[in-house]
Motif scaffolding. Sequence first.
Motif, mmCIF file in Angstrom:
data_model
loop_
_atom_site.group_PDB
_atom_site.id
_atom_site.type_symbol
_atom_site.label_atom_id
_atom_site.label_comp_id
_atom_site.label_asym_id
_atom_site.label_seq_id
_atom_site.Cartn_x
_atom_site.Cartn_y
_atom_site.Cartn_z
ATOM 1 N N VAL A 99 0.840 -1.208 0.000
ATOM 2 C CA VAL A 99 0.000 0.000 0.000
ATOM 3 C C VAL A 99 0.868 1.249 0.000
ATOM 4 O O VAL A 99 0.609 2.210 -0.700
ATOM 5 N N GLY A 100 1.881 1.236 0.856
ATOM 6 C CA GLY A 100 2.784 2.391 0.945
ATOM 7 C C GLY A 100 4.207 1.924 1.178
ATOM 8 O O GLY A 100 4.493 1.264 2.164
ATOM 9 N N LYS A 101 5.088 2.281 0.246
ATOM 10 C CA LYS A 101 6.486 1.839 0.353
ATOM 11 C C LYS A 101 7.269 2.699 1.334
ATOM 12 O O LYS A 101 6.862 3.821 1.640
ATOM 13 N N VAL A 102 8.380 2.205 1.793
ATOM 14 C CA VAL A 102 9.364 3.053 2.463
ATOM 15 C C VAL A 102 10.697 2.838 1.755
ATOM 16 O O VAL A 102 10.884 1.828 1.087
ATOM 17 N N ASP A 103 11.599 3.797 1.919
ATOM 18 C CA ASP A 103 12.934 3.554 1.386
ATOM 19 C C ASP A 103 13.925 3.527 2.545
ATOM 20 O O ASP A 103 13.547 3.634 3.701
ATOM 21 N N ALA A 104 15.180 3.415 2.190
ATOM 22 C CA ALA A 104 16.213 3.226 3.216
ATOM 23 C C ALA A 104 16.323 4.404 4.178
ATOM 24 O O ALA A 104 16.926 4.291 5.235
ATOM 25 N N SER A 105 15.696 5.544 3.827
ATOM 26 C CA SER A 105 15.804 6.701 4.718
ATOM 27 C C SER A 105 14.726 6.703 5.808
ATOM 28 O O SER A 105 14.667 7.625 6.620
ATOM 29 N N TYR A 106 13.877 5.690 5.852
ATOM 30 C CA TYR A 106 12.833 5.613 6.889
ATOM 31 C C TYR A 106 13.479 5.691 8.272
ATOM 32 O O TYR A 106 14.291 4.838 8.625
ATOM 33 N N PRO A 107 13.117 6.701 9.073
ATOM 34 C CA PRO A 107 13.868 6.985 10.298
ATOM 35 C C PRO A 107 13.754 5.922 11.397
ATOM 36 O O PRO A 107 14.548 5.912 12.312
ATOM 37 N N LEU A 108 12.747 5.080 11.325
ATOM 38 C CA LEU A 108 12.548 4.138 12.425
ATOM 39 C C LEU A 108 13.160 2.758 12.159
ATOM 40 O O LEU A 108 12.834 1.792 12.829
ATOM 41 N N GLN A 109 14.055 2.686 11.200
ATOM 42 C CA GLN A 109 14.581 1.371 10.863
ATOM 43 C C GLN A 109 15.612 0.846 11.836
ATOM 44 O O GLN A 109 15.669 -0.337 12.103
ATOM 45 N N LYS A 110 16.415 1.778 12.331
ATOM 46 C CA LYS A 110 17.496 1.339 13.228
ATOM 47 C C LYS A 110 16.906 0.651 14.443
ATOM 48 O O LYS A 110 15.884 1.051 14.975
ATOM 49 N N LYS A 111 17.590 -0.379 14.892
ATOM 50 C CA LYS A 111 17.098 -1.156 16.046
ATOM 51 C C LYS A 111 17.040 -0.288 17.301
ATOM 52 O O LYS A 111 16.003 -0.120 17.918
#
Length: 473
Positions: A99-111
Amino acid sequence: MSAEYLSIKKILSQPIIDCDAEIKGWVRSVRKSKKFSFIVLNDGSCQATLQIIADATIDDYENISTMLAGTCVSIVGKLVESGGKGQKVEMQASQVEIVGKVDASYPLQKKATSLEYLREQAHLRPRSNLFGAIFRIRHHMSMATHRFFGDQEFYYLHSPILTAVDAEGAGEMFNVTSLNLNNLPMKKDGKVDFAKDYFGKPANLCVTGQLEAECFALGMGKVYTFGPTFRAENSNTPRHLSEFWMIEPEVAFMDLEGNAKLAADYIKYLINYTFEHCPDELEALSNYHKFNAKQNGEEFVDHLTVLDKVRKSEFERITYTEAIKILAAAKHEFEFKPDWGVELQTEHERFLAEVHFKGPVTVTDYPKDFKAFYMKQNDDGKTVRAMDVLVPGVGEIIGGSQREEDFEKLSARIEEDGMSKNPLWWYLELRKFGSAPHSGFGLGFERAIRYITGMKNIRDVIAFPRTPQNCDF
Ligand code: ATP
Ligand code: MN
């Protein structure tokens, strides 16, 4: 065949199995293998996630198996009993739509994302495990509040947010004006001509709804407010916000004793209700605090054990005078020396609750000099029927009092404080026409949420915190 759109909460609580369903939410993780992938999905309806197995045969498998955490998806499939440990149900996907993509800049990715960092991402933090837990608890504590007072025949009052009265007499109010600040109408004496302003006089955002609640208590018996409150105090602390929510019960024919009991009952009710309605959220928070304590090399004290004790015990009761004696006798270096007549500082409040009583304590009968004009005066001429409830970890969570119901005494006190009686004419008239003893208090909602979630900073328990120099989002 169209599958019914269900929340993960509903699926797991029933549980619903052997049936087709549609789920929508945000991907927590994807684990890819050649033949199939595991998708872990959260939809915000509850703490738990749902595991979805997507076969390599489904449409668009290449894109689906490489989705990044944070992607929004809609999935149709069959709910089946789970073979794995922990989860009761999982889904066998027949169709996965991105429905909605994210890319590598998505801020909540880091553990590991710090709370400070998440505050800068306040628009995205509702997606995190931690903030989902906090804000579901906040919701349930709101419901608990209405239930607690409603069950005891209180009426819910919406007190005004715009006001022309400085109720606390502290002058820490936000002014509200429709005047052009770049071209203010001036009077001959050089002061701003507020007669030309929207209300024809200066107006502010409320610091409390108490004075208005008193009018209704002296007519409807028992009322409570639950609304936003604004204070322009320049306090950059983990327990102050410029905009916060306050619950203010006001009760006719109730004295300070009854007030203290109502306050303790309410706090215990909030704990009990949260224990009952949010066990998964509380467990997630407890694990979070445990993890942090370990990271920081601190001793871990499970706040749930502490809350469990509190909900089953009596609150301690002392007078301000006794509190000063305890503090003066304590083998503890205070920054501010505890002396009769001075305000209790946070360090004093926390010492009493955390070190001395090791639990909530209600302090009553404070010197009148630093308490508000409306508090009932004691016969000693020095103290008033005030009460503060102090809890470990937070300090003051409730401030309240029995109100002065005597017209003459209240008038004299207003004059003594150098306040103007004019804007308070209606408040004084309550004491002239059918006056009655009455009491009430204000509970800072965010402080209560801090207490129950164990979060250390008030900025993390309100959706979008407003503090000095910060009004983003
Ligand atoms: P404090 O001394 O901690 O600033 P206060 O004495 O100014 O509190 P009251 O005027 O008695 O507080 O307000 C009632 C309750 O509202 C407090 O017990 C507290 O829980 C909450 N409260 C007061 N000010 C704030 C604030 N700036 N941010 C969040 N909660 C607040
Ligand atoms: Mn304050």
